[in-house]
Scaffold this motif. Sequence first.
Motif, PDB file in Angstrom:
ATOM      1  N   ILE A   1       0.832  -1.201   0.000  1.00  0.00           N
ATOM      2  CA  ILE A   1       0.000   0.000   0.000  1.00  0.00           C
ATOM      3  C   ILE A   1       0.869   1.254   0.000  1.00  0.00           C
ATOM      4  O   ILE A   1       0.606   2.222  -0.723  1.00  0.00           O
ATOM      5  N   GLU A   2       1.932   1.241   0.820  1.00  0.00           N
ATOM      6  CA  GLU A   2       2.829   2.398   0.871  1.00  0.00           C
ATOM      7  C   GLU A   2       3.557   2.599  -0.444  1.00  0.00           C
ATOM      8  O   GLU A   2       3.799   3.738  -0.866  1.00  0.00           O
ATOM      9  N   GLN A   3       3.913   1.509  -1.113  1.00  0.00           N
ATOM     10  CA  GLN A   3       4.576   1.632  -2.404  1.00  0.00           C
ATOM     11  C   GLN A   3       3.631   2.190  -3.470  1.00  0.00           C
ATOM     12  O   GLN A   3       4.048   2.929  -4.354  1.00  0.00           O
ATOM     13  N   LYS A   4       2.354   1.834  -3.378  1.00  0.00           N
ATOM     14  CA  LYS A   4       1.395   2.277  -4.397  1.00  0.00           C
ATOM     15  C   LYS A   4       0.982   3.726  -4.210  1.00  0.00           C
ATOM     16  O   LYS A   4       0.893   4.486  -5.182  1.00  0.00           O
ATOM     17  N   TYR A   5       0.737   4.128  -2.964  1.00  0.00           N
ATOM     18  CA  TYR A   5       0.211   5.468  -2.719  1.00  0.00           C
ATOM     19  C   TYR A   5       1.217   6.411  -2.067  1.00  0.00           C
ATOM     20  O   TYR A   5       0.945   7.605  -1.947  1.00  0.00           O
ATOM     21  N   GLY A   6       2.380   5.867  -1.648  1.00  0.00           N
ATOM     22  CA  GLY A   6       3.403   6.698  -1.019  1.00  0.00           C
ATOM     23  C   GLY A   6       3.288   6.682   0.497  1.00  0.00           C
ATOM     24  O   GLY A   6       2.225   7.007   1.041  1.00  0.00           O
ATOM     25  N   ALA A   7       4.364   6.306   1.169  1.00  0.00           N
ATOM     26  CA  ALA A   7       4.350   6.220   2.633  1.00  0.00           C
ATOM     27  C   ALA A   7       4.101   7.583   3.272  1.00  0.00           C
ATOM     28  O   ALA A   7       3.601   7.672   4.401  1.00  0.00           O
ATOM     29  N   GLU A   8       4.439   8.649   2.558  1.00  0.00           N
ATOM     30  CA  GLU A   8       4.240   9.993   3.103  1.00  0.00           C
ATOM     31  C   GLU A   8       2.772  10.430   3.022  1.00  0.00           C
ATOM     32  O   GLU A   8       2.344  11.350   3.718  1.00  0.00           O
ATOM     33  N   ASN A   9       1.987   9.754   2.171  1.00  0.00           N
ATOM     34  CA  ASN A   9       0.567  10.089   2.019  1.00  0.00           C
ATOM     35  C   ASN A   9      -0.275   9.227   2.969  1.00  0.00           C
ATOM     36  O   ASN A   9      -1.028   8.340   2.536  1.00  0.00           O
ATOM     37  N   LEU A  10      -0.137   9.495   4.249  1.00  0.00           N
ATOM     38  CA  LEU A  10      -0.778   8.660   5.266  1.00  0.00           C
ATOM     39  C   LEU A  10      -2.300   8.657   5.127  1.00  0.00           C
ATOM     40  O   LEU A  10      -2.938   7.600   5.186  1.00  0.00           O
ATOM     41  N   ASP A  11      -2.892   9.822   4.934  1.00  0.00           N
ATOM     42  CA  ASP A  11      -4.350   9.915   4.832  1.00  0.00           C
ATOM     43  C   ASP A  11      -4.871   9.153   3.614  1.00  0.00           C
ATOM     44  O   ASP A  11      -5.912   8.476   3.684  1.00  0.00           O
ATOM     45  N   LEU A  12      -4.161   9.239   2.504  1.00  0.00           N
ATOM     46  CA  LEU A  12      -4.583   8.540   1.291  1.00  0.00           C
ATOM     47  C   LEU A  12      -4.488   7.021   1.489  1.00  0.00           C
ATOM     48  O   LEU A  12      -5.395   6.284   1.065  1.00  0.00           O
ATOM     49  N   CYS A  13      -3.415   6.561   2.130  1.00  0.00           N
ATOM     50  CA  CYS A  13      -3.251   5.125   2.385  1.00  0.00           C
ATOM     51  C   CYS A  13      -4.384   4.598   3.263  1.00  0.00           C
ATOM     52  O   CYS A  13      -4.937   3.523   3.009  1.00  0.00           O
ATOM     53  N   MET A  14      -4.742   5.362   4.296  1.00  0.00           N
ATOM     54  CA  MET A  14      -5.827   4.938   5.185  1.00  0.00           C
ATOM     55  C   MET A  14      -7.168   4.977   4.474  1.00  0.00           C
ATOM     56  O   MET A  14      -8.050   4.159   4.734  1.00  0.00           O
ATOM     57  N   GLN A  15      -7.326   5.928   3.564  1.00  0.00           N
ATOM     58  CA  GLN A  15      -8.575   6.029   2.811  1.00  0.00           C
ATOM     59  C   GLN A  15      -8.745   4.859   1.847  1.00  0.00           C
ATOM     60  O   GLN A  15      -9.859   4.348   1.657  1.00  0.00           O
ATOM     61  N   LYS A  16      -7.642   4.409   1.261  1.00  0.00           N
ATOM     62  CA  LYS A  16      -7.689   3.349   0.257  1.00  0.00           C
ATOM     63  C   LYS A  16      -7.701   1.951   0.866  1.00  0.00           C
ATOM     64  O   LYS A  16      -8.108   0.995   0.199  1.00  0.00           O
ATOM     65  N   SER A  17      -7.233   1.808   2.101  1.00  0.00           N
ATOM     66  CA  SER A  17      -7.084   0.471   2.677  1.00  0.00           C
ATOM     67  C   SER A  17      -7.504   0.449   4.140  1.00  0.00           C
ATOM     68  O   SER A  17      -6.921   1.159   4.972  1.00  0.00           O
ATOM     69  N   ILE A  18      -8.480  -0.400   4.461  1.00  0.00           N
ATOM     70  CA  ILE A  18      -8.896  -0.571   5.856  1.00  0.00           C
ATOM     71  C   ILE A  18      -7.805  -1.285   6.649  1.00  0.00           C
ATOM     72  O   ILE A  18      -7.589  -0.990   7.826  1.00  0.00           O
ATOM     73  N   VAL A  19      -7.105  -2.216   5.999  1.00  0.00           N
ATOM     74  CA  VAL A  19      -6.002  -2.903   6.668  1.00  0.00           C
ATOM     75  C   VAL A  19      -4.957  -1.896   7.128  1.00  0.00           C
ATOM     76  O   VAL A  19      -4.444  -1.967   8.259  1.00  0.00           O
TER      77      VAL A  19
END
Length: 271
Positions: free
Chosen positions: A154-172
């Motif tokens: 998930i971090e590789q796809k959306y960027g580890a710095e984009n925390l809000d986007l990662c949480m929005q895209k993945s419940i895990v």
Amino acid sequence: QLSRDIQEMICIWEGVLPLKTCTFILHEIVDLVPFIKHFGPPMGVSEFPGERAVGALIKRKLQCNSGGQSFENMVVNRHIRFELRKINSFYSSERGKRELNGACTYSETGQCIYNGECYDLSKLESKTIQSKSKHNILTDYEIDFLIDTLVIEIEQKYGAENLDLCMQKSIVYKLECQKRIRHKNLSYMGWLRLVVSTEREHFSAAELLVAQNILSFKPTFNRNAMICGLPFQSRGSWRRETEPPKSTRYGATNPVLKGSSSSDLHHTFRE
């Protein structure tokens, strides 16, 4: 028999030595034996073609424009098509048919072994085979590594710095972030059990559903894989690494095989 001995050796390695020693190269040893019939014993195979392939991949990567496609997949697929053209061109001549017969083509038919089918799984493990394992579902140790892998993807796809986007895209990923804040030292499985039991009121229905599904996840295991026409065999679900290694460092004072899982090979080795 040689394949089974190598599989047992790697299982013992995983059960004894730290995780940092379990490299991808170690696990590639499993696939050496089935390919001896194509290329002969490993001592007679040169590594130079592999090194040249790495150089070709780097060059191809620098010259590629993904155009909205997956960059890594595009580079790999282009190189596969390039190698297939070379193989078909070589074996189209009479000289090519005489040389290296069986290495890249089937000896009986002359048909090229390799094809453009990237990946396929087949032949589910039977219940009899799965009964050899005492763990028919993934253990806490395996689930923790599975979640770690998903979080990294998930971090590789959306960027580890984009925390809000990662949480929005993945419940895990969202559950993992909440674990870091509330119960940093808990294992992921311990955290999920806490989520579905004592802390339900703090989570949405979707988050509770994901947590419950992970806790009750029952995987299926396949015996065979096909990658670009090459067959690969699973070592078996009963030979999975289901718990942490016995030793977390080198130079332990205990005997190196003490406590490792029982098998014919390791009993013979100890004797």
